[in-house]
Design a protein around this motif. Sequence first.
Motif, PDB file in Angstrom:
ATOM      1  N   PRO A  24       0.882  -1.295   0.073  1.00 39.80           N
ATOM      2  CA  PRO A  24      -0.072   0.156  -0.140  1.00 39.80           C
ATOM      3  C   PRO A  24       0.961   1.365  -0.033  1.00 39.80           C
ATOM      4  O   PRO A  24       1.789   1.440   0.627  1.00 39.80           O
ATOM      5  N   ARG A  26      -7.990   9.945   3.860  1.00 40.93           N
ATOM      6  CA  ARG A  26      -9.293   9.963   3.186  1.00 40.93           C
ATOM      7  C   ARG A  26     -10.370  10.731   3.217  1.00 40.93           C
ATOM      8  O   ARG A  26     -11.219  11.041   2.728  1.00 40.93           O
ATOM      9  N   SER A  37      -0.009   5.816  -0.326  1.00 40.90           N
ATOM     10  CA  SER A  37      -0.949   6.879   0.053  1.00 40.90           C
ATOM     11  C   SER A  37      -2.048   6.919  -0.926  1.00 40.90           C
ATOM     12  O   SER A  37      -3.147   7.036  -0.696  1.00 40.90           O
ATOM     13  N   ARG A  51      -1.849   7.642   6.904  1.00 46.37           N
ATOM     14  CA  ARG A  51      -2.256   7.111   5.549  1.00 46.37           C
ATOM     15  C   ARG A  51      -3.812   6.477   5.301  1.00 46.37           C
ATOM     16  O   ARG A  51      -4.338   7.010   4.033  1.00 46.37           O
ATOM     17  N   GLU A  52      -4.259   5.756   6.188  1.00 49.45           N
ATOM     18  CA  GLU A  52      -5.509   4.994   6.124  1.00 49.45           C
ATOM     19  C   GLU A  52      -6.565   5.931   6.155  1.00 49.45           C
ATOM     20  O   GLU A  52      -7.715   5.836   5.869  1.00 49.45           O
ATOM     21  N   ARG A 109     -13.944   2.067   7.417  1.00 48.09           N
ATOM     22  CA  ARG A 109     -12.775   1.904   6.603  1.00 48.09           C
ATOM     23  C   ARG A 109     -12.718   0.087   6.131  1.00 48.09           C
ATOM     24  O   ARG A 109     -12.445  -0.100   5.007  1.00 48.09           O
ATOM     25  N   SER A 151     -11.133   3.091  -6.432  1.00 49.29           N
ATOM     26  CA  SER A 151     -12.162   3.408  -5.136  1.00 49.29           C
ATOM     27  C   SER A 151     -13.591   3.523  -5.761  1.00 49.29           C
ATOM     28  O   SER A 151     -13.807   4.467  -6.630  1.00 49.29           O
ATOM     29  N   ARG A 207       0.550   4.515   9.430  1.00 53.64           N
ATOM     30  CA  ARG A 207      -0.583   3.760   8.940  1.00 53.64           C
ATOM     31  C   ARG A 207      -1.639   4.521   9.015  1.00 53.64           C
ATOM     32  O   ARG A 207      -2.705   4.583   8.023  1.00 53.64           O
ATOM     33  N   ARG A 261      -6.681   4.474  -4.686  1.00 59.04           N
ATOM     34  CA  ARG A 261      -7.496   4.708  -3.368  1.00 59.04           C
ATOM     35  C   ARG A 261      -8.212   6.153  -3.553  1.00 59.04           C
ATOM     36  O   ARG A 261      -7.898   7.002  -4.318  1.00 59.04           O
TER      37      ARG A 261
END
Length: 481
Positions: free
Chosen positions: A126, A226, A128, A221-222, A372, A142, A218, A171
């Motif tokens: 993964p 978003r 960004s 980024r996750e 998520r 996505s 993490r 993403r």
Amino acid sequence: MKLELLITRDAWQTQVAVLEDGLLVEFQQEPRHLDGLVGNLYLGRVSRVLPGMESAFVDVGLDRDGFLYEGDMGPLPDLADADGIEGKFRNPSIRDLKEGSGILVQVTKEPMGAKGARLSTQISLPGSYVIYLPFMEHVGVSRKISGGERARLKEIVRRLKARVSGGFIIRTAAEGVAEEDLALEMQGLLDQWALIRLRGQRAEPPAVLHQEADLVARLIREVLLRADGEVLTDDAEAAEQARDLLSSMGHPREKVHLWPGKPGSLFEHFRIQEEIDKALRARVWLRSGGCIVIQSTEALVAIDVNSGRFTGKRSLEETAFAINMEAVDEIVRQIRLRGLGGILVIDFIDMTKKAHREALFARLREALERDRAKSRILNISEFGLVEMTRKRSRRNLERVMTGVCPCCEGRGRLPAPWRTAQMIAETLSGRHAPKKAVVTASQEVVRFIEENRDRYAFPSGISFEAAETPRLSHFTIRPAS
């Protein structure tokens, strides 16, 4: 929606809380000396193959062997092949594995209880903006990106990957990102994969080939990428790490703020521990007076919606609809906060009107859009039940923050005092039982015996004393001096 990432560190651990409009929706912690396992790549050794279970156990150097299910298998690469990504692949089958042989695997789920980590050979790296899939010729986007932007991103990635093998998933955070930034990240992931392959060719199993980013990186980024949000931390090192990470991805460093209060007061100010304590209880109260009861079992998680103290004003149907609609947002928040996964069954209060049931289901789908984790839900059944599945990739909050009760061994129930009293009576009526003895038992059991002496024909030489016991059902008998 206002999104905030709260980060606190001490000598032992890093803790991160995710707030949406001031409400805690996610909490994770990671020991300072131990990074998370999900996303790590290992050159493992096949320790046992179970064709009848379509699975295998793989030694990756952890306390327990990881579990590889045939459905989680992708092409099996030959890391010793120096021809690049165009290595020798085979169609996946557990029967292709040989005990003692090496295999490239990735952790998809943390170890839970007595179960080892869940593994996969469907490797993904993964970034960004994109996820690199070394063994898949596919470009995905996505679902949250639509219209012309979806077509633009797909065309850019397809053009950039024309010269390399593998696939990419675009993403949500890539929306509006320039082509140069996408190209830079894609090349970085390709370089990362080349390094992993090189390590794999030189390593002896079991060996770590790649470690996923730490908890702070993490979640930035996750979560943060978003949606538009900010970072608040009481640790200067974490603040600088977050600023550098955001800056490297073209986001302003000003999104990261250092908490001005005393060390350790950040979570206290936002009452994070108070919310965690509530999330460890089975019953959650709603503002209206209704409540939700959440109980986890080995097979599934049961969530029950009750009217509680709320009586409504118009009709039973309207009362049920109002409580159910209020409960939806809190149920989804609790699912995310507690990290619940697997099969979940929600028992809403029965409603007869089809319009109400459809509105409730639409509200549930909308609330889950903010989650998520991947989930799948079925329509409301005739019994008012909603069945859903949610991907489980980390230990739930209860397993992280609590342990099994030594008294009830996790059952939540103890033998009734009368049962222990009966066991004492049966022991004292045996052929070799002493005529004069002192029985030590818990205070509850001794009190029950004293209040019900007429029901038990204990010899006159038997006396009782109350004491702290390992379990409420525990007792000892010793001869009287």
